[in-house]
Design a protein around this motif. Structure first.
Motif, PDB file in Angstrom:
ATOM      1  N   GLN A 298       9.203   5.492  16.640  1.00  0.00           N
ATOM      2  CA  GLN A 298       9.042   4.745  17.880  1.00  0.00           C
ATOM      3  C   GLN A 298       7.999   3.637  17.813  1.00  0.00           C
ATOM      4  O   GLN A 298       8.223   2.542  18.300  1.00  0.00           O
ATOM      5  CB  GLN A 298       8.722   5.697  19.029  1.00  0.00           C
ATOM      6  CG  GLN A 298       9.339   5.162  20.319  1.00  0.00           C
ATOM      7  CD  GLN A 298       8.625   5.621  21.543  1.00  0.00           C
ATOM      8  OE1 GLN A 298       8.015   6.681  21.551  1.00  0.00           O
ATOM      9  NE2 GLN A 298       8.693   4.822  22.589  1.00  0.00           N
ATOM     10  N   CYS A 299       6.848   3.949  17.183  1.00  0.00           N
ATOM     11  CA  CYS A 299       5.797   2.937  17.204  1.00  0.00           C
ATOM     12  C   CYS A 299       6.134   1.740  16.317  1.00  0.00           C
ATOM     13  O   CYS A 299       5.503   0.697  16.409  1.00  0.00           O
ATOM     14  CB  CYS A 299       4.458   3.548  16.792  1.00  0.00           C
ATOM     15  SG  CYS A 299       4.503   4.274  15.167  1.00  0.00           S
ATOM     16  N   PHE A 300       7.131   1.887  15.466  1.00  0.00           N
ATOM     17  CA  PHE A 300       7.489   0.761  14.597  1.00  0.00           C
ATOM     18  C   PHE A 300       8.651  -0.051  15.137  1.00  0.00           C
ATOM     19  O   PHE A 300       9.054  -1.034  14.537  1.00  0.00           O
ATOM     20  CB  PHE A 300       7.824   1.265  13.188  1.00  0.00           C
ATOM     21  CG  PHE A 300       6.605   1.423  12.341  1.00  0.00           C
ATOM     22  CD1 PHE A 300       6.093   0.334  11.649  1.00  0.00           C
ATOM     23  CD2 PHE A 300       5.958   2.633  12.253  1.00  0.00           C
ATOM     24  CE1 PHE A 300       4.960   0.469  10.884  1.00  0.00           C
ATOM     25  CE2 PHE A 300       4.816   2.768  11.492  1.00  0.00           C
ATOM     26  CZ  PHE A 300       4.312   1.680  10.800  1.00  0.00           C
ATOM     27  N   GLN A 301       9.202   0.388  16.269  1.00  0.00           N
ATOM     28  CA  GLN A 301      10.347  -0.340  16.792  1.00  0.00           C
ATOM     29  C   GLN A 301       9.981  -1.758  17.200  1.00  0.00           C
ATOM     30  O   GLN A 301       8.848  -2.034  17.549  1.00  0.00           O
ATOM     31  CB  GLN A 301      10.922   0.402  17.996  1.00  0.00           C
ATOM     32  CG  GLN A 301      11.956   1.423  17.557  1.00  0.00           C
ATOM     33  CD  GLN A 301      12.363   2.319  18.683  1.00  0.00           C
ATOM     34  OE1 GLN A 301      12.149   2.000  19.838  1.00  0.00           O
ATOM     35  NE2 GLN A 301      12.942   3.456  18.346  1.00  0.00           N
ATOM     36  N   GLY A 302      10.963  -2.641  17.162  1.00  0.00           N
ATOM     37  CA  GLY A 302      10.721  -4.011  17.579  1.00  0.00           C
ATOM     38  C   GLY A 302      10.106  -4.839  16.474  1.00  0.00           C
ATOM     39  O   GLY A 302      10.615  -4.870  15.353  1.00  0.00           O
ATOM     40  N   VAL A 303       8.985  -5.479  16.797  1.00  0.00           N
ATOM     41  CA  VAL A 303       8.418  -6.451  15.877  1.00  0.00           C
ATOM     42  C   VAL A 303       7.959  -5.830  14.560  1.00  0.00           C
ATOM     43  O   VAL A 303       8.157  -6.397  13.493  1.00  0.00           O
ATOM     44  CB  VAL A 303       7.239  -7.176  16.543  1.00  0.00           C
ATOM     45  CG1 VAL A 303       6.680  -8.211  15.606  1.00  0.00           C
ATOM     46  CG2 VAL A 303       7.693  -7.825  17.823  1.00  0.00           C
ATOM     47  N   ALA A 304       7.361  -4.626  14.639  1.00  0.00           N
ATOM     48  CA  ALA A 304       6.780  -4.040  13.436  1.00  0.00           C
ATOM     49  C   ALA A 304       7.829  -3.862  12.347  1.00  0.00           C
ATOM     50  O   ALA A 304       7.637  -4.276  11.197  1.00  0.00           O
ATOM     51  CB  ALA A 304       6.123  -2.707  13.773  1.00  0.00           C
ATOM     52  N   ILE A 305       8.969  -3.275  12.702  1.00  0.00           N
ATOM     53  CA  ILE A 305       9.991  -3.048  11.693  1.00  0.00           C
ATOM     54  C   ILE A 305      10.599  -4.379  11.251  1.00  0.00           C
ATOM     55  O   ILE A 305      10.932  -4.568  10.075  1.00  0.00           O
ATOM     56  CB  ILE A 305      11.073  -2.058  12.194  1.00  0.00           C
ATOM     57  CG1 ILE A 305      11.959  -1.614  11.031  1.00  0.00           C
ATOM     58  CG2 ILE A 305      11.935  -2.651  13.274  1.00  0.00           C
ATOM     59  CD1 ILE A 305      11.278  -0.719  10.049  1.00  0.00           C
TER      60      ILE A 305
ATOM     61  N   ILE B   1       8.518  -5.682   8.498  1.00  0.00           N
ATOM     62  CA  ILE B   1       8.676  -4.973   7.230  1.00  0.00           C
ATOM     63  C   ILE B   1      10.006  -5.347   6.576  1.00  0.00           C
ATOM     64  O   ILE B   1      10.078  -5.564   5.367  1.00  0.00           O
ATOM     65  CB  ILE B   1       8.534  -3.456   7.467  1.00  0.00           C
ATOM     66  CG1 ILE B   1       7.072  -3.176   7.840  1.00  0.00           C
ATOM     67  CG2 ILE B   1       8.922  -2.664   6.234  1.00  0.00           C
ATOM     68  CD1 ILE B   1       6.777  -1.783   8.240  1.00  0.00           C
TER      69      ILE B   1
ATOM     70  N   ILE C 262       2.722  -3.015   9.337  1.00  0.00           N
ATOM     71  CA  ILE C 262       2.038  -1.731   9.458  1.00  0.00           C
ATOM     72  C   ILE C 262       0.921  -1.804  10.498  1.00  0.00           C
ATOM     73  O   ILE C 262       0.756  -0.903  11.319  1.00  0.00           O
ATOM     74  CB  ILE C 262       1.511  -1.286   8.082  1.00  0.00           C
ATOM     75  CG1 ILE C 262       2.704  -0.939   7.189  1.00  0.00           C
ATOM     76  CG2 ILE C 262       0.588  -0.086   8.213  1.00  0.00           C
ATOM     77  CD1 ILE C 262       2.378  -0.755   5.732  1.00  0.00           C
TER      78      ILE C 262
ATOM     79  N   ILE D 140       0.757  -3.748  13.137  1.00  0.00           N
ATOM     80  CA  ILE D 140       1.365  -3.749  14.473  1.00  0.00           C
ATOM     81  C   ILE D 140       1.821  -2.335  14.839  1.00  0.00           C
ATOM     82  O   ILE D 140       1.594  -1.860  15.958  1.00  0.00           O
ATOM     83  CB  ILE D 140       2.553  -4.729  14.536  1.00  0.00           C
ATOM     84  CG1 ILE D 140       2.052  -6.159  14.370  1.00  0.00           C
ATOM     85  CG2 ILE D 140       3.279  -4.604  15.865  1.00  0.00           C
ATOM     86  CD1 ILE D 140       3.153  -7.175  14.281  1.00  0.00           C
ATOM     87  N   GLY D 141       2.434  -1.650  13.861  1.00  0.00           N
ATOM     88  CA  GLY D 141       2.878  -0.284  14.109  1.00  0.00           C
ATOM     89  C   GLY D 141       1.730   0.620  14.496  1.00  0.00           C
ATOM     90  O   GLY D 141       1.820   1.396  15.448  1.00  0.00           O
ATOM     91  N   ILE D 142       0.593   0.490  13.779  1.00  0.00           N
ATOM     92  CA  ILE D 142      -0.558   1.350  14.067  1.00  0.00           C
ATOM     93  C   ILE D 142      -1.138   1.042  15.443  1.00  0.00           C
ATOM     94  O   ILE D 142      -1.492   1.940  16.209  1.00  0.00           O
ATOM     95  CB  ILE D 142      -1.619   1.200  12.954  1.00  0.00           C
ATOM     96  CG1 ILE D 142      -1.070   1.815  11.666  1.00  0.00           C
ATOM     97  CG2 ILE D 142      -2.917   1.878  13.352  1.00  0.00           C
ATOM     98  CD1 ILE D 142      -1.929   1.620  10.457  1.00  0.00           C
TER      99      ILE D 142
ATOM    100  N   ASN E  27       0.504  -0.048  17.969  1.00  0.00           N
ATOM    101  CA  ASN E  27       1.406   0.572  18.945  1.00  0.00           C
ATOM    102  C   ASN E  27       1.160   2.061  19.045  1.00  0.00           C
ATOM    103  O   ASN E  27       1.198   2.643  20.125  1.00  0.00           O
ATOM    104  CB  ASN E  27       2.861   0.324  18.535  1.00  0.00           C
ATOM    105  CG  ASN E  27       3.291  -1.082  18.845  1.00  0.00           C
ATOM    106  OD1 ASN E  27       2.604  -1.789  19.576  1.00  0.00           O
ATOM    107  ND2 ASN E  27       4.406  -1.496  18.282  1.00  0.00           N
ATOM    108  N   MET E  28       0.885   2.682  17.889  1.00  0.00           N
ATOM    109  CA  MET E  28       0.676   4.124  17.881  1.00  0.00           C
ATOM    110  C   MET E  28      -0.578   4.488  18.672  1.00  0.00           C
ATOM    111  O   MET E  28      -0.571   5.410  19.468  1.00  0.00           O
ATOM    112  CB  MET E  28       0.539   4.594  16.433  1.00  0.00           C
ATOM    113  CG  MET E  28       1.044   6.000  16.213  1.00  0.00           C
ATOM    114  SD  MET E  28       0.588   6.626  14.626  1.00  0.00           S
ATOM    115  CE  MET E  28       1.280   5.507  13.489  1.00  0.00           C
TER     116      MET E  28
ATOM    117  N   PRO F 201       3.151   4.813  23.739  1.00  0.00           N
ATOM    118  CA  PRO F 201       4.364   4.098  24.121  1.00  0.00           C
ATOM    119  C   PRO F 201       4.111   3.196  25.317  1.00  0.00           C
ATOM    120  O   PRO F 201       3.307   3.526  26.198  1.00  0.00           O
ATOM    121  CB  PRO F 201       5.356   5.221  24.462  1.00  0.00           C
ATOM    122  CG  PRO F 201       4.565   6.460  24.560  1.00  0.00           C
ATOM    123  CD  PRO F 201       3.290   6.265  23.837  1.00  0.00           C
TER     124      PRO F 201
ATOM    125  N   LYS G 245       9.760  -2.532  25.048  1.00  0.00           N
ATOM    126  CA  LYS G 245       9.727  -2.816  23.605  1.00  0.00           C
ATOM    127  C   LYS G 245      11.108  -2.685  23.029  1.00  0.00           C
ATOM    128  O   LYS G 245      11.815  -1.740  23.325  1.00  0.00           O
ATOM    129  CB  LYS G 245       8.793  -1.841  22.884  1.00  0.00           C
ATOM    130  CG  LYS G 245       7.487  -2.483  22.464  1.00  0.00           C
ATOM    131  CD  LYS G 245       7.662  -3.376  21.251  1.00  0.00           C
ATOM    132  CE  LYS G 245       6.722  -4.568  21.278  1.00  0.00           C
ATOM    133  NZ  LYS G 245       5.370  -4.261  21.084  1.00  0.00           N
TER     134      LYS G 245
END
Lengths: 196, 221
Positions: free
Chosen positions: A167-174, A177, B204, B206-208, B210-211, B215, B221
């Motif tokens: 979930q936290c990687f959805q959207g821009v993050a993925i 990558i 990575i 950005i992912g962190i 978000n974490m 949510p 999103k």
């Protein structure tokens, strides 16, 4: 003045020195508009056209006006003004003569003014001291390279809707990558031709 | 996704930009971080972060341009006709970018060479334009300066984080110096210095972010 042939510059700008995947220019619209292949094709076409034309105009303005007057340090402000004015002009012309094309490109044209790839192409042209024809080849190649990258990305993102991303990687993050993987794939072209 | 670019213009109703002083700073630097949360201005974030030194200079440049342009735009906000405000903003931003560029050329020629066209590209950096448009046009000069500083600072911090890890993993060094106890056994992974490493690192980060933030309550999103 560099002596690389126009063809080498053209091919290199598309593959080995892709303006998006190696120079990171035009990322904002790349991320925002790569949802659908159709949209990205429209934007890509508009970028190719504007990029070629603005490198030509900026070349003329820089070497014809700014350098003789010793105003080289004003290049940023002049370039951005040229780009903005040109985009505005194209928009008016297209609207007047080809409403169909206007509706196809309409929303993308203003977006292009703030696309850093356009300004970046002009700045690279000055920094690498290209001649006139080299600049045209570079502008065309860089535009095509950008369009290729965004269309590829749109295809990948359409496929990606069916995959399970944390979930936290959805959207821009993925998206970032995946772009990284794409950039790695393009690195396979390295060594084919090279410009600095 | 597509409206990510517009977040700036719409954060007024959500009250993100309405605070004063410290609140403004906190919103700009953390809760509404331009790079990690709003995903603006990624071009330069990716390009200059191959070394920590470059990242720091770029961060400083952005703080300077953001504060300066926000201040001037805010002072002139009542005298700028609405229709030409974009042109005026671009001209103001470009002026500050030229100032910084000339400063680098005069005193830090090597750095200016390394950053290449990316200093000039601050003009098209959506963060600066976004802040001028969304904040400075509606707020008094001092608060606008704070907002500019906050956004520039938030950007600079993320840049420094990415630059730190890319240089550490890609070259095994920090600021060009070997790290005791690390550089001796670590084999540098060239990939981190090259383009793909930049994308992976930012993805990575950005992912962190978000974490940590959890949510998105609005689920957009």
């Amino acid at each position: 003045m560099s002596e690389t042939s126009v063809w080498v510059i053209f091919i290199a700008a598309i593959f080995t020195n892709n303006i998006l995947l190696t120079n990171f220019l035009g990322m904002c619209s790349f991320i925002a508009c790569s949802g659908q292949i159709k949209t990205s094709l429209g934007l890509g076409t508009a970028v190719i056209f504007v990029m070629v034309m603005t490198t030509i105009i900026n070349y003329a303005v820089y070497y014809g006006v700014l350098v003789p007057l010793g105003l080289g340090h004003l290049q940023f402000i002049v370039f951005i003004a040229v780009i903005a004015a040109f985009v505005q002009l194209v928009e008016m012309i297209v609207e007047r003569f080809s409403p169909k094309l206007y509706f196809a490109l309409g929303i993308f044209l203003p977006l292009i003014t703030v696309n850093c790839a356009i300004l970046g192409a002009s700045l690279f042209m000055i920094i690498r001291e290209y001649s006139f024809f080299q600049s045209v080849g570079f502008g065309l190649g860089a535009g095509i390279g950008w369009a290729v990258a965004i269309v590829l990305m749109a295809g990948l993102r359409q496929k990606m809707r069916y995959s399970h991303v944390p979930q936290c990687f959805q959207g821009v993050a993925i998206a970032m990558i995946v772009t990284g993987v794409l950039a790695m794939a393009f690195m396979g072209f390295a060594g084919m031709v090279s410009i600095q | 996704m597509a409206d990510n670019q517009m977040v700036c213009a719409t954060c007024q109703p959500k009250g993100l930009c309405g605070g004063k002083g410290l609140v403004t700073f906190k919103e700009g630097a953390w809760a509404n971080n331009p790079l990690a949360i709003q995903v603006l201005g990624i071009c330069s974030a990716l390009a200059v972060t191959n070394r920590l030194e470059n990242s720091l200079v770029m961060g400083a440049a952005l703080i300077f341009v953001c504060v300066g342009s926000n201040l001037i735009v805010s002072i002139l906000r009542k005298h700028t006709p609405h229709r030409i405000r974009m042109v005026a903003e671009v001209a103001i931003i470009a002026t500050f970018v030229i100032l910084f560029d000339q400063f680098l050329r005069a005193f830090y020629w090597d750095m200016s060479k390394q950053l290449g066209p990316y200093v000039g590209l601050i003009i098209t950096n959506c963060i600066v334009m976004g802040r001028a448009e969304a904040f400075a046009l509606q707020n008094p000069p001092i608060v606008s300066m704070v907002d500019g500083a906050a956004n520039g600072f938030g950007y600079a911090v993320v840049l420094a984080i990415i630059g730190f890890f890319r240089e550490l993993l890609g070259a095994g060094e920090i600021l060009g110096h070997a790290v005791p106890g690390f550089s001796s056994w670590y084999t540098p992974n060239q990939l981190m210095i090259l383009a793909p490493g930049a994308f992976f690192a930012l993805g990575i980060v950005i992912g962190i972010f978000n974490m940590i933030k959890g949510p998105d309550p609005e689920g957009n999103k």
